[in-house]
Scaffold this active site. Structure first.
Site, PDB file in Angstrom:
ATOM      1  CG  HIS A 144     -37.956   9.051 -33.595  1.00  0.00           C
ATOM      2  ND1 HIS A 144     -38.063   8.789 -34.937  1.00  0.00           N
ATOM      3  CD2 HIS A 144     -36.679   8.727 -33.263  1.00  0.00           C
ATOM      4  CE1 HIS A 144     -36.902   8.329 -35.383  1.00  0.00           C
ATOM      5  NE2 HIS A 144     -36.042   8.294 -34.393  1.00  0.00           N
TER       6      HIS A 144
ATOM      7  CD  GLU B 255     -33.187   6.247 -32.558  1.00  0.00           C
ATOM      8  OE1 GLU B 255     -33.813   7.258 -32.935  1.00  0.00           O
ATOM      9  OE2 GLU B 255     -32.525   5.531 -33.325  1.00  0.00           O
TER      10      GLU B 255
ATOM     11  CG  HIS C 110     -34.845  11.551 -37.862  1.00  0.00           C
ATOM     12  ND1 HIS C 110     -33.547  11.206 -38.180  1.00  0.00           N
ATOM     13  CD2 HIS C 110     -35.280  10.602 -37.006  1.00  0.00           C
ATOM     14  CE1 HIS C 110     -33.224  10.093 -37.556  1.00  0.00           C
ATOM     15  NE2 HIS C 110     -34.246   9.702 -36.824  1.00  0.00           N
TER      16      HIS C 110
ATOM     17  CG  HIS D 198     -32.210  11.861 -33.060  1.00  0.00           C
ATOM     18  ND1 HIS D 198     -33.568  12.080 -32.956  1.00  0.00           N
ATOM     19  CD2 HIS D 198     -32.076  10.629 -33.590  1.00  0.00           C
ATOM     20  CE1 HIS D 198     -34.224  11.014 -33.389  1.00  0.00           C
ATOM     21  NE2 HIS D 198     -33.349  10.105 -33.794  1.00  0.00           N
TER      22      HIS D 198
END
Ligand code: NAG
Ligand code: NAG
Ligand code: NAG
Ligand code: NAG
Ligand code: NAG
Ligand code: NAG
Length: 370
Positions: A90, A95, A88, A134
């Protein structure tokens, strides 16, 4: 009942001390507070733990506890034969994956760039900048992955997906096999509903498995030579001890190994580093910091003592976290020979940035001998 004057004095002092104790809130908490205040949370305290299949998540710093500066979470889980989450992106969140112990693999791909994969061992780090596809897989039984996600509040995703967990033993994770229903997290139908949490499924991503010596492509530098921090907007990896290092000698020795500087963070304005600290000398005054942004320390090795606001000194060991709100004065030091922490600071001039500015480039993970 017999009371000696000394005992009465001691009781009076104790009463006075507790009345004086800041807001009467204990420094040590079982879970991150729902508002901004200083606190210490010890390793494996409940921290609003949730399970997602065999993975156990704890949230030591949250959106509410940091006024959305950052989230600091820990994932403990056994090794798994499959991905820990479906691939997915973001769009807004940066992150950071830091290996506290054990082993996991991390895959990243930005836009049309080459897909990168690494095996991360303790102290290794991977930067998943916004809009990077990732996924990860935990591969060793005694693994703990630290996640730092900026801005804060991302824990709401895990609260929504997970099942509240309590334990009489504070066990790192539940000793059980995966039931196979969700070893890669939510199913494809569900992950599509997660965009409100800034999770965009990338179901056409296939993770490469051609790692050699912990890396794919095998030509990448991994545990063999130095790693630079990434260019703005690009994901990157730093192996433990192979990244940039700075020695600050102003108050005893500190070695700062930046993982994210304000340059990589860009508009998210934060920094993250490991800091190795030698024993405070009796004749050196430890400086007091008052920062514009929130800050947190997680001990990786050794013992860190912090003194925050009017609270008493607290000594933290491995895995313990201290959180300091903006504008609250504090100091920190080590009473033992070598203490290493993971430091996260909001803003563009946090402690690690200041230590680097006041220090010099250094080639070693150890202090000078004198
Ligand atoms: C299997 O995992 C799912 C998802 O985490 C959970 O809802 C369910 O309770 C688990 N079942 C068992 C038997 O552990
Ligand atoms: C990520 O990509 C989306 C569009 O796909 C864009 O709107 C957003 O600004 C990007 N985020 C960053 C931090 O560049
Ligand atoms: C899970 O725990 C949180 C925090 O303690 C609580 O607010 C929430 O209601 C709990 N959820 C369930 C389903 O029990
Ligand atoms: C993969 O899927 C995403 C949406 O899930 C889409 O935006 C992207 O273009 C796809 N990439 C390829 C190479 O097909
Ligand atoms: C893998 O590591 C071994 C031992 O260090 C080395 O001999 C070999 O060349 C490495 N392979 C690649 C593809 O780098
Ligand atoms: C502190 O004491 C050490 C010897 O123990 C000495 O080398 C050092 O110069 C002293 N530092 C200061 C600031 O006085």
């Amino acid at each position: 009942m017999f009371s000696s004057p000394a005992l009465i004095t001691a009781l009076a002092l104790a009463t006075a001390a507790s009345a004086f104790a800041v807001n009467a809130n204990p420094l040590y908490v079982e879970e991150a507070p729902d508002h901004l205040r200083p606190y210490v949370i010890q390793h494996y305290k409940n921290s609003h733990a949730v399970t997602i299949d065999t993975q156990l998540y704890r949230f030591m710093v949250t959106g509410p506890s940091s006024e959305n500066a950052f989230t600091l979470l820990a994932t403990n889980a056994p090794g798994s034969g499959s991905l820990g989450v479906l691939p997915h992106i973001h769009r807004r969140h940066y992150e950071n994956f830091f290996n506290y112990k054990g082993r996991f693999q991390l895959w990243v791909q930005k836009d049309n760039g080459e897909q990168q994969a690494r095996v991360l061992s303790p102290g290794d780090y991977g930067a998943v900048v916004p809009n990077t596809t990732h996924t990860f897989q935990i591969t060793d039984p005694d693994t703990e992955l630290l996640g730092v996600i900026v801005p804060g509040g991302f824990e709401d995703l895990f609260y929504a997906l997970g099942t509240n967990f309590t334990s009489g033993t504070d066990t790192p994770y539940v000793p059980s096999k995966s039931n196979g229903s969700s070893s890669a997290g939510p199913d494809p139908g569900m992950i599509a509903s997660l965009q409100e949490f800034d999770v965009y499924a990338q179901l056409n991503f296939t993770e490469r498995r051609d790692l050699v010596n912990g890396s794919a492509p095998s030509s990448a530098t991994w545990h063999s030579s130095t790693n630079a921090l990434g260019e703005v907007g690009e994901p990157y990896f730093v192996a433990n001890g192979y990244g940039p290092k700075y020695l600050n000698s102003l108050h005893g020795y500190q070695i700062v190994q930046p993982l994210v500087t304000p340059k990589q963070a860009q508009s998210l304005e934060y920094s993250m580093s490991t800091i190795s600290i030698n024993a405070a000398k009796p004749n050196v005054t430890v400086p007091t910091y008052t920062l514009e942004g929130a800050a947190a320390f997680e001990v990786l090795e050794g013992l860190l003592t912090v003194q925050i606001g009017d609270y008493e000194e607290a000594t933290l060991s491995s895995g313990d976290v201290a959180f300091i709100p903006p504008a609250v004065p504090f100091k920190y030091w080590s009473d033992i020979a070598f203490t290493k922490v993971l430091f996260i600071g909001a803003g563009t001039n946090s402690i690690d940035t200041q230590l680097i500015a006041g220090g010099k480039s250094w080639d070693y993970v150890t202090f000078p001998t004198q």
